[in-house]
Design a protein around this motif. Structure first.
Motif, short mmCIF file in Angstrom:
data_model
loop_
_atom_site.label_atom_id
_atom_site.label_comp_id
_atom_site.label_asym_id
_atom_site.label_seq_id
_atom_site.Cartn_x
_atom_site.Cartn_y
_atom_site.Cartn_z
N GLU A 20 0.86 -1.19 0.00
CA GLU A 20 0.00 0.00 0.00
C GLU A 20 0.89 1.23 0.00
N ILE A 21 0.29 2.39 -0.14
CA ILE A 21 1.06 3.63 -0.15
C ILE A 21 1.70 3.81 1.23
N PRO A 22 3.04 3.90 1.28
CA PRO A 22 3.73 4.03 2.56
C PRO A 22 3.41 5.34 3.26
N LEU A 26 6.82 0.87 10.97
CA LEU A 26 6.50 0.76 9.55
C LEU A 26 6.84 -0.62 8.99
N LEU A 27 8.01 -1.15 9.35
CA LEU A 27 8.39 -2.48 8.87
C LEU A 27 7.35 -3.52 9.27
N ALA A 58 4.16 -2.88 10.17
CA ALA A 58 2.86 -2.53 9.56
C ALA A 58 2.78 -3.01 8.11
N TYR A 59 3.89 -2.98 7.40
CA TYR A 59 3.88 -3.38 6.00
C TYR A 59 4.28 -4.84 5.80
N GLY A 60 4.43 -5.58 6.89
CA GLY A 60 4.65 -7.01 6.81
C GLY A 60 6.04 -7.44 6.41
N ILE A 61 7.03 -6.57 6.65
CA ILE A 61 8.39 -6.91 6.24
C ILE A 61 9.40 -6.83 7.39
#
Length: 106
Positions: free
Chosen positions: A60-62, A70-71, A73-76
């Motif tokens: 999604e748009i960061p 953030l890592l 939240a974005y699954g990484i």
């Protein structure tokens, strides 16, 4: 140089096969145009063995925020990578000789 091109197709196939056909790739950006997509292309045209590939990437748009938040939240994040590895280790690889992807993988 900031590139892995040309991708070593033989090495990708050799190492994925050595891992029992299980593979996780992780992008710190969108999946499109990244290493996961390049590896998927190699597997889809060269693997003569069953493969299960999980591609983790920003979907999604960061937004702005603390890196660790953030890592995750974005699954990484590291924890998300470990989760993906455990999922693969505990799953059966489809018997077909084509790479297996699910909607959440790509």
């Amino acid at each position: 140089p900031f590139t892995i091109k040309p991708l070593d197709r033989a090495a990708v196939l050799e190492h994925v096969k050595a891992c029992g056909g299980r593979l996780v790739t992780v992008e710190d950006h969108y999946a499109e145009g990244g290493i996961g997509e390049a590896v998927a292309a190699v597997l889809s045209t060269g693997a003569d063995f069953p493969v299960h590939h999980k591609l983790l990437a920003v979907r999604e748009i960061p937004r702005s925020g603390p890196p660790t938040v953030l890592l995750d939240a974005y699954g990484i994040s590291a924890a998300k990578v470990v989760d993906a590895v455990h999922e693969l280790l505990n799953s059966e690889i489809p018997s077909k000789k084509r790479p297996h992807y699910t909607a959440s993988d790509y």
